[in-house]
Design a protein around this motif. Structure first.
Motif, PDB file in Angstrom:
ATOM      1  N   ALA A   1       0.886  -1.279   0.159  1.00 18.51           N
ATOM      2  CA  ALA A   1       0.114  -0.014  -0.123  1.00 18.51           C
ATOM      3  C   ALA A   1       0.882   1.377  -0.095  1.00 18.51           C
ATOM      4  CB  ALA A   1      -0.878   0.005   1.290  1.00 18.51           C
ATOM      5  N   ALA A   2       2.095   1.470   0.542  1.00 21.26           N
ATOM      6  CA  ALA A   2       2.861   2.414   0.584  1.00 21.26           C
ATOM      7  C   ALA A   2       3.572   2.687  -0.626  1.00 21.26           C
ATOM      8  CB  ALA A   2       4.000   2.161   1.852  1.00 21.26           C
ATOM      9  N   ARG A   3       3.834   1.331  -1.160  1.00 20.32           N
ATOM     10  CA  ARG A   3       4.512   1.338  -2.491  1.00 20.32           C
ATOM     11  C   ARG A   3       3.690   1.993  -3.460  1.00 20.32           C
ATOM     12  NH1 ARG A   3       6.269  -3.262  -2.578  1.00 20.32           N
ATOM     13  NH2 ARG A   3       4.459  -4.249  -3.637  1.00 20.32           N
ATOM     14  N   ASP A   4       2.046   1.621  -3.491  1.00 17.48           N
ATOM     15  CA  ASP A   4       1.186   1.943  -4.489  1.00 17.48           C
ATOM     16  C   ASP A   4       1.103   3.512  -4.381  1.00 17.48           C
ATOM     17  OD1 ASP A   4       0.968  -0.498  -5.295  1.00 17.48           O
ATOM     18  OD2 ASP A   4      -0.687  -0.931  -4.170  1.00 17.48           O
ATOM     19  N   ALA A   5       1.224   4.069  -2.990  1.00 10.70           N
ATOM     20  CA  ALA A   5       0.912   5.427  -2.751  1.00 10.70           C
ATOM     21  C   ALA A   5       2.138   6.369  -3.211  1.00 10.70           C
ATOM     22  CB  ALA A   5       0.592   5.709  -1.391  1.00 10.70           C
ATOM     23  N   GLY A   6       3.228   5.817  -3.524  1.00 12.54           N
ATOM     24  CA  GLY A   6       4.404   6.179  -4.048  1.00 12.54           C
ATOM     25  C   GLY A   6       5.330   6.713  -2.993  1.00 12.54           C
ATOM     26  N   LYS A   7       5.279   6.147  -1.654  1.00 14.84           N
ATOM     27  CA  LYS A   7       5.890   6.228  -0.425  1.00 14.84           C
ATOM     28  C   LYS A   7       7.015   5.235  -0.559  1.00 14.84           C
ATOM     29  CE  LYS A   7       3.273   9.517   0.835  1.00 14.84           C
ATOM     30  NZ  LYS A   7       3.771  10.966   1.093  1.00 14.84           N
ATOM     31  N   GLN A   8       7.462   4.588  -1.332  1.00 11.01           N
ATOM     32  CA  GLN A   8       8.686   3.784  -1.279  1.00 11.01           C
ATOM     33  C   GLN A   8       9.663   4.379  -2.378  1.00 11.01           C
ATOM     34  OE1 GLN A   8       9.342  -0.022  -3.576  1.00 11.01           O
ATOM     35  NE2 GLN A   8       9.233  -0.893  -1.423  1.00 11.01           N
ATOM     36  N   GLY A   9      11.023   4.667  -1.746  1.00 14.35           N
ATOM     37  CA  GLY A   9      12.004   5.524  -2.446  1.00 14.35           C
ATOM     38  C   GLY A   9      13.169   4.264  -2.743  1.00 14.35           C
ATOM     39  N   ILE A  10      13.496   4.479  -3.900  1.00  9.86           N
ATOM     40  CA  ILE A  10      14.601   3.736  -4.549  1.00  9.86           C
ATOM     41  C   ILE A  10      15.945   4.618  -4.287  1.00  9.86           C
ATOM     42  CG2 ILE A  10      15.497   2.338  -6.514  1.00  9.86           C
ATOM     43  CD1 ILE A  10      12.570   1.388  -5.367  1.00  9.86           C
ATOM     44  N   GLU A  11      16.817   3.908  -3.485  1.00 10.43           N
ATOM     45  CA  GLU A  11      18.110   4.602  -3.021  1.00 10.43           C
ATOM     46  C   GLU A  11      19.205   3.890  -3.502  1.00 10.43           C
ATOM     47  OE1 GLU A  11      17.409   7.529  -2.023  1.00 10.43           O
ATOM     48  OE2 GLU A  11      15.531   7.336  -1.137  1.00 10.43           O
ATOM     49  N   GLY A  12      20.445   4.703  -3.870  1.00 12.23           N
ATOM     50  CA  GLY A  12      21.729   4.151  -4.202  1.00 12.23           C
ATOM     51  C   GLY A  12      22.539   4.007  -3.074  1.00 12.23           C
ATOM     52  N   LYS A  13      23.758   4.019  -3.626  1.00  9.52           N
ATOM     53  CA  LYS A  13      24.930   3.708  -2.603  1.00  9.52           C
ATOM     54  C   LYS A  13      25.238   4.885  -1.483  1.00  9.52           C
ATOM     55  CE  LYS A  13      27.440   0.230  -5.325  1.00  9.52           C
ATOM     56  NZ  LYS A  13      28.744   0.012  -6.234  1.00  9.52           N
ATOM     57  N   GLU A  14      24.832   6.003  -1.914  1.00  9.76           N
ATOM     58  CA  GLU A  14      25.052   7.359  -1.194  1.00  9.76           C
ATOM     59  C   GLU A  14      23.917   7.585  -0.328  1.00  9.76           C
ATOM     60  OE1 GLU A  14      28.184   8.958  -1.189  1.00  9.76           O
ATOM     61  OE2 GLU A  14      28.543   7.333  -2.592  1.00  9.76           O
ATOM     62  N   TYR A  15      22.983   6.918  -0.153  1.00 12.46           N
ATOM     63  CA  TYR A  15      21.817   7.165   0.722  1.00 12.46           C
ATOM     64  C   TYR A  15      22.185   6.703   2.232  1.00 12.46           C
ATOM     65  CZ  TYR A  15      17.221   6.751   3.181  1.00 12.46           C
ATOM     66  OH  TYR A  15      16.269   6.974   3.645  1.00 12.46           O
ATOM     67  N   VAL A  16      22.055   7.878   2.873  1.00  8.17           N
ATOM     68  CA  VAL A  16      22.431   7.761   4.576  1.00  8.17           C
ATOM     69  C   VAL A  16      21.051   7.319   5.351  1.00  8.17           C
ATOM     70  CG1 VAL A  16      22.990   9.008   6.295  1.00  8.17           C
ATOM     71  CG2 VAL A  16      23.976   9.600   4.363  1.00  8.17           C
ATOM     72  N   VAL A  17      21.166   6.109   5.648  1.00  6.79           N
ATOM     73  CA  VAL A  17      20.024   5.648   6.397  1.00  6.79           C
ATOM     74  C   VAL A  17      19.591   6.403   7.596  1.00  6.79           C
ATOM     75  CG1 VAL A  17      18.954   3.404   7.544  1.00  6.79           C
ATOM     76  CG2 VAL A  17      20.738   3.378   5.577  1.00  6.79           C
ATOM     77  N   THR A  18      18.232   6.495   7.770  1.00  4.07           N
ATOM     78  CA  THR A  18      17.646   7.340   8.883  1.00  4.07           C
ATOM     79  C   THR A  18      17.073   6.493   9.781  1.00  4.07           C
ATOM     80  OG1 THR A  18      15.593   7.896   7.715  1.00  4.07           O
ATOM     81  CG2 THR A  18      17.346   9.382   7.364  1.00  4.07           C
ATOM     82  N   ASP A  19      16.994   6.911  11.156  1.00  2.79           N
ATOM     83  CA  ASP A  19      16.363   6.157  12.371  1.00  2.79           C
ATOM     84  C   ASP A  19      14.856   5.641  11.740  1.00  2.79           C
ATOM     85  OD1 ASP A  19      16.256   4.778  14.720  1.00  2.79           O
ATOM     86  OD2 ASP A  19      15.346   6.591  15.465  1.00  2.79           O
ATOM     87  N   GLY A  20      14.600   4.479  11.852  1.00  2.28           N
ATOM     88  CA  GLY A  20      13.325   3.997  11.364  1.00  2.28           C
ATOM     89  C   GLY A  20      12.873   3.491  10.111  1.00  2.28           C
ATOM     90  N   ASP A  21      13.821   3.566   9.242  1.00  5.84           N
ATOM     91  CA  ASP A  21      13.468   3.093   7.934  1.00  5.84           C
ATOM     92  C   ASP A  21      13.216   1.844   7.956  1.00  5.84           C
ATOM     93  OD1 ASP A  21      14.204   5.717   6.875  1.00  5.84           O
ATOM     94  OD2 ASP A  21      16.066   5.339   6.093  1.00  5.84           O
ATOM     95  N   VAL A  22      12.322   1.474   7.092  1.00  8.83           N
ATOM     96  CA  VAL A  22      12.073   0.144   6.666  1.00  8.83           C
ATOM     97  C   VAL A  22      12.670  -0.290   5.109  1.00  8.83           C
ATOM     98  CG1 VAL A  22      10.247  -1.504   6.446  1.00  8.83           C
ATOM     99  CG2 VAL A  22       9.906   0.343   7.950  1.00  8.83           C
ATOM    100  N   MET A  23      13.598  -0.980   5.283  1.00  6.98           N
ATOM    101  CA  MET A  23      14.356  -1.088   4.086  1.00  6.98           C
ATOM    102  C   MET A  23      14.245  -2.783   3.516  1.00  6.98           C
ATOM    103  SD  MET A  23      17.712   0.829   5.292  1.00  6.98           S
ATOM    104  CE  MET A  23      18.107   1.361   3.534  1.00  6.98           C
ATOM    105  N   HIS A  24      14.689  -2.943   2.223  1.00 12.89           N
ATOM    106  CA  HIS A  24      14.707  -4.037   1.405  1.00 12.89           C
ATOM    107  C   HIS A  24      16.061  -3.832   0.559  1.00 12.89           C
ATOM    108  CE1 HIS A  24      13.540  -7.989  -0.114  1.00 12.89           C
ATOM    109  NE2 HIS A  24      13.631  -7.401  -1.410  1.00 12.89           N
ATOM    110  N   PHE A  25      16.771  -4.777   0.486  1.00  6.05           N
ATOM    111  CA  PHE A  25      17.948  -4.400  -0.304  1.00  6.05           C
ATOM    112  C   PHE A  25      18.016  -5.497  -1.444  1.00  6.05           C
ATOM    113  CE2 PHE A  25      19.175  -3.539   4.072  1.00  6.05           C
ATOM    114  CZ  PHE A  25      19.584  -2.203   3.896  1.00  6.05           C
ATOM    115  N   ARG A  26      18.484  -4.986  -2.539  1.00  2.25           N
ATOM    116  CA  ARG A  26      18.536  -5.753  -3.855  1.00  2.25           C
ATOM    117  C   ARG A  26      20.190  -5.703  -3.956  1.00  2.25           C
ATOM    118  NH1 ARG A  26      13.909  -8.313  -4.693  1.00  2.25           N
ATOM    119  NH2 ARG A  26      12.067  -6.556  -4.653  1.00  2.25           N
ATOM    120  N   PHE A  27      20.684  -7.117  -4.497  1.00  3.87           N
ATOM    121  CA  PHE A  27      22.137  -7.119  -4.445  1.00  3.87           C
ATOM    122  C   PHE A  27      22.297  -8.252  -5.255  1.00  3.87           C
ATOM    123  CE2 PHE A  27      20.680 -10.335  -1.532  1.00  3.87           C
ATOM    124  CZ  PHE A  27      21.562 -11.277  -1.469  1.00  3.87           C
TER     125      PHE A  27
END
Length: 365
Positions: free
Chosen positions: A337-363
């Protein structure tokens, strides 16, 4: 992540009782000095209501909180820097931790002896400060001797380091802990190399009686005034209350006990969260059907480094991170639902993680 806090203090101030409440480790807590000869070590869960909220939404098979390591170190006495009591062992154990939790006794109880005969938390703190500073002076003086020999070559770098060491020594000789010394970036390199005991971040825990948990007492008032210039946090905890809470079997019993005491949460929760902050740590989450899990990273870590906490392959083969802010995940109640609402960000190597982020990694490796 192997970062750890060490609990220190004079004998009989409540260190081991507090350690038991934190870890349920059943360390020896006795009414005589040096009951703790070897450090007790335990892993403690970091309480986080955000993980509980995510678990309620995702309904995973299991939830795994993040942890930090806590070490109960032997009590210190005057002369420790010269090897008195368990001084050498105590100081070596402090050198191994990343931050210090300094417990001071702020309660009166004639049945619990004080190693110096009376309750005075300011004096007790000064005893430990003095021993740590004396040990640091010894460390810096030994380094100075080597730097003086190197500086005779007139090498610019050696001369600069000598000046820095002399600056550090002068500060310590003024009976000031190293953490209060302001240095520039170049000076900090040598400072960090020395691994000074008084450079470690510190949290003060006033161990009080039951009636003083909320507002403190005359002992805590004097103590807070004494440490006002240190830029260190001070919290009040009754180790006795925490020991009683730790003995209760169910969450319901603990909540009822806290309510009867007029408290909203166990004091150990405040202590754990304060330790987490002291170590400059933050939490990010992974959330799926198998598990909701909290992960510990140092504040300022970039996405690949955060991925590496899960597995080194995640960092080596990092492609991108898919990130949903905790507030957005809770508002939209699911990842999809968050992704459908445009609330999921696609971040690269320079992204600084913030407290509380819910994350999924592609590798890819």
């Amino acid at each position: 992540m192997a970062l750890k806090c060490g609990i220190v203090g004079l004998p009989n101030v409540g260190k081991s009782t507090l350690f038991n409440a934190l870890t349920s480790g059943k360390a020896l807590a006795a009414n005589y000095p040096f009951a703790t000869k070897d450090p007790n070590v335990g892993m403690i869960h970091v309480p986080d209501t955000r993980m509980d909220q995510l678990a309620a939404l995702v309904n995973p098979q299991k939830t795994i909180p993040t942890t930090i390591e806590i070490v109960d170190i032997a009590g210190l006495i005057k002369g420790a820097s010269q090897g008195e009591g368990l001084g050498n062992q105590f100081l070596a154990n402090i050198r191994e931790v990343d931050a210090i939790v300094h417990v001071v006794r702020c309660f009166e109880n004639e049945n619990v002896v004080h190693v110096d005969g009376s309750v005075d938390p300011v004096r007790d703190k000064e005893i430990i400060d003095t021993e740590l500073i004396l040990k640091d002076i010894d460390t810096v003086e030994k380094r100075l001797e080597k730097l003086k020999k190197a500086a005779k070559t007139a090498e610019k770098e050696a001369v600069r380091k000598l000046g820095t060491a002399e600056k550090i020594l002068a500060h310590l000789n003024e009976e000031q802990p190293a953490r209060k010394l302001e240095l520039d970036e170049d000076e900090m390199a040598l400072f960090n190399e020395m691994q000074l005991l008084t450079a470690k971040p510190i949290l003060y825990v006033c161990n009080v009686d039951e009636d003083s948990v909320k507002d403190g007492n005359e002992h805590t008032k004097r103590f807070v005034e004494a440490v006002a210039g240190e830029n260190a946090e001070t919290i009040y905890i009754s180790a006795g209350i925490e020991a009683d809470i730790a003995e209760l079997d169910t969450k319901e019993e603990r909540l009822e006990f806290l309510e009867d005491m007029g408290l909203t949460e166990p004091g150990v929760n405040k202590l754990i969260q304060a330790c987490y902050k002291l170590l400059n740590l933050i939490t990010y989450f992974t959330a799926g059907e198998k598990e909701v899990r909290a992960w510990t990273i140092i504040n300022g870590t970039k996405a690949p480094g955060a991925a590496g906490v899960i597995h080194t392959d995640f960092e080596k083969g990092f492609i991108r991170a898919e990130v949903i802010k905790y507030a957005d995940f809770v508002e939209y109640k699911s990842e999809s639902a968050a992704r459908d609402a445009g609330k999921q960000g696609i971040e690269g190597k320079e992204y600084v993680v913030t407290d509380g982020d819910v994350m999924h990694f592609r590798f890819n490796v």
